[in-house]
Write an enzyme that holds these catalytic residues in place. Structure first.
Site, mmCIF file in Angstrom:
data_model
loop_
_atom_site.group_PDB
_atom_site.id
_atom_site.type_symbol
_atom_site.label_atom_id
_atom_site.label_comp_id
_atom_site.label_asym_id
_atom_site.label_seq_id
_atom_site.Cartn_x
_atom_site.Cartn_y
_atom_site.Cartn_z
ATOM 1 N N THR B 16 0.810 -1.221 0.046
ATOM 2 C CA THR B 16 0.020 -0.045 -0.001
ATOM 3 C C THR B 16 1.034 1.090 0.321
ATOM 4 O O THR B 16 0.982 1.761 1.171
ATOM 5 C CB THR B 16 -1.032 0.011 1.296
ATOM 6 O OG1 THR B 16 -0.218 -0.434 2.453
ATOM 7 C CG2 THR B 16 -2.132 -0.988 0.889
ATOM 8 N N GLY B 17 1.619 1.355 -1.097
ATOM 9 C CA GLY B 17 2.280 2.635 -1.332
ATOM 10 C C GLY B 17 0.989 3.474 -1.203
ATOM 11 O O GLY B 17 0.126 3.425 -2.097
ATOM 12 N N THR B 18 1.215 4.589 -0.567
ATOM 13 C CA THR B 18 -0.065 5.029 -0.151
ATOM 14 C C THR B 18 -0.101 6.606 0.295
ATOM 15 O O THR B 18 1.015 7.295 0.289
ATOM 16 C CB THR B 18 -0.537 4.439 1.247
ATOM 17 O OG1 THR B 18 -1.025 2.890 0.795
ATOM 18 C CG2 THR B 18 -1.852 4.987 1.879
ATOM 19 N N THR B 19 -1.154 7.019 0.272
ATOM 20 C CA THR B 19 -1.043 8.670 1.115
ATOM 21 C C THR B 19 -2.580 8.282 2.095
ATOM 22 O O THR B 19 -3.205 7.996 1.740
ATOM 23 C CB THR B 19 -1.557 9.655 0.279
ATOM 24 O OG1 THR B 19 -0.715 9.681 -0.954
ATOM 25 C CG2 THR B 19 -1.378 10.965 0.936
#
Lengths: 249, 249
Positions: B16-19
């Protein structure tokens, strides 16, 4: 005294025909015969007070502690067999420390006392262990406010406005019932507690010390010994009140 | 597949490369996350839910390794369930945050989970805790994490205000995520928000076509909607573009 539970009192795993566990009752006797300990839950905190008979002139003043710190926000006063009480107090310390490590917050009073009750109760279940001969009066000030609990040798854990255990408990409880604790501050309650302990003490001639602690807004919600000057003033008032009532007699 | 070129998905674990973004406001908290889960350049899920409930009013925003953060969220939900059954009370946000932190710290050699623990309880109101990789715990007024967060520190620093209204706070969170989605390839898809104010949990779903677009010098794409919480500048810009008859083929 002997012969009361004949045959049914040899182990904690035996019921008597009338449904008692005599070993638990005998443990309760150990508490009933100890010096008086009382707790008062006031509007801003809790006061614990313990009467300590000074058994020898060789004892350093203030030794033989009966009131222990469990965590900053919890204090415990022991009635009954002091070493037994210390074991239970250590368990309480363990519970409080592990709760804080896991959940990050000070252990709530009702959680601690339920766990302590379960722990003490366990010693009423097995043939190879004897019940603890100590009652713990637990003073706590947590996120839900101040509270006073009593955990007795059977493992029952109850919450009180005010209570007393030990030799003078009947007389002390009568006095406590007269107090309006919900309107009283801890500062006032310290004086009342000292007065009651002096009044119910009936060991004529025997010297006794008082150990008094509180946890309240004034103490920064931390459990600590009552300030020396407050205690001295309370003792003075108590002795004066006793003399007054002596004169009335 | 030529492994020497595709180093980013050599392990083939979903990330979950995420913001993720959360902030307190006057009366509660708002938390939000994007929806993209990817393995390298392949988007395995474009509308995932990275906001996991830990208790009725406590949520976990997940970033880092998807399986790691899912396991952490399941375990913490279980522990909170257990302690609230024992204590009879709702768990506090601090307790949830501490549990997440302990798992991160005690297993730091194995876990890659950067999370925000956000919730509302009756003792502390709305609270935001950052629980990054390694096992730190920090209580903050606002917090951001995930790969996309690197691009919005400036926006968050300059636009956050104390005591925002609920609408201002929701707009701040949503705009921060939308800006990050614009620049971070690993963030995108949809925006999910949750607002907690002590009266309940209010969930908002912003589908991909409704996410505000920050196109800079490019003409505004036809058919895209203005920001849902009514940022006036974006609406104006869209109107101008529509009037000029700009269309992207």
């Amino acid at each position: 005294m002997s012969g009361i539970g004949t045959g049914y009192d040899l182990s904690a795993t035996t019921y008597s025909p009338d449904g008692k566990i005599f070993q638990t009752e005998y443990a309760q006797k150990a508490v009933d015969n100890s010096s008086t300990v009382l707790g008062l839950r006031c509007k801003d905190g809790v006061v614990l007070a313990s009467e300590k008979l000074v058994l020898s002139k060789l004892l350093v003043e203030g030794s033989n502690r009966r009131i222990h710190n469990i965590d900053r926000h919890v204090g415990v006063a022991v009635a009954g067999l002091a070493p037994d009480g210390r074991m239970v107090a250590n368990r309480a310390w363990d519970e409080a420390a592990s709760y804080k490590r896991v959940y990050g917050e000070p252990i709530p009073g009702h959680v601690l006392c339920e766990r302590l009750g379960s722990y003490v109760h366990m010693f009423n279940l097995y043939w190879s262990l004897r019940p603890y001969g100590a009652t713990m009066l637990v003073a706590v000030y947590d996120k839900n406010g101040p509270a006073l609990y009593a955990v007795d040798p059977s493992g029952s854990s109850m919450r009180y406005f005010g209570t007393a255990v030990g030799k003078g408990r009947q007389a002390a409880k009568n006095e406590i019932e007269k107090l309006k604790l919900a309107d009283m501050s801890c500062r006032e309650a310290v004086a009342e507690a000292v007065k009651i302990l002096h009044k119910v003490n009936d060991e004529e001639g025997k010297k006794f010390e008082l150990e008094v602690s509180w946890i309240c807004d004034e103490s920064g919600k931390q459990h600590q010994r009552v300030p020396a000057d407050l205690l001295a003033e309370a003792e003075r008032q108590a002795k004066a009140a006793l003399e007054d009532s002596d004169m009335d007699d | 597949m030529d492994v020497s070129r595709g180093a980013s998905h050599a392990e083939a674990a979903p990330s979950t490369g995420t913001t993720i973004v959360a902030c307190t406001y006057k009366g509660g908290v708002v938390l939000g996350a994007d929806g993209r889960v990817s393995i390298g350049n392949y988007i395995t899920n474009r509308a995932s839910n990275k906001i996991a409930p830990l208790a009725e009013y406590i949520f976990l925003c997940r970033s880092g390794s998807a399986p790691d953060t899912q396991i952490i969220s399941d375990n913490v939900r279980h522990y909170l369930d257990q302690i609230s059954a024992e204590s009879g009370e709702e768990p506090t946000v601090e307790m949830a945050a501490n549990l997440v932190r302990l798992i991160n710290y005690n297993n730091k050699d194995h876990l890659v989970g950067a999370m925000l623990v956000v919730g509302w309880d009756r003792h502390g109101g709305g609270q935001v805790y950052g629980a990054p990789i390694g096992g730190t715990l920090s209580k903050e007024k606002w917090a951001i994490d995930g790969s996309g967060s690197t691009y919005i520190w400036g926006y968050c620093d300059s636009e956050f205000k104390d005591d925002m209204t609920r609408e201002e706070a929701e707009h701040w969170v949503m705009e921060a995520i939308a800006l990050a989605m614009t620049r971070d390839a690993s963030s995108g898809g949809v925006i999910r928000l949750v607002t907690l104010d002590g009266r309940g949990a209010h969930h908002t779903y912003i589908s991909g076509d409704k996410v505000p677009q920050f196109v800079g010098d490019l003409p505004f794409p036809a058919g895209a909607s203005p920001a849902p919480f009514g940022a006036p500048a974006a609406q104006q810009q869209q109107q101008q573009a529509a009037e000029a008859g700009m269309v992207i083929g």
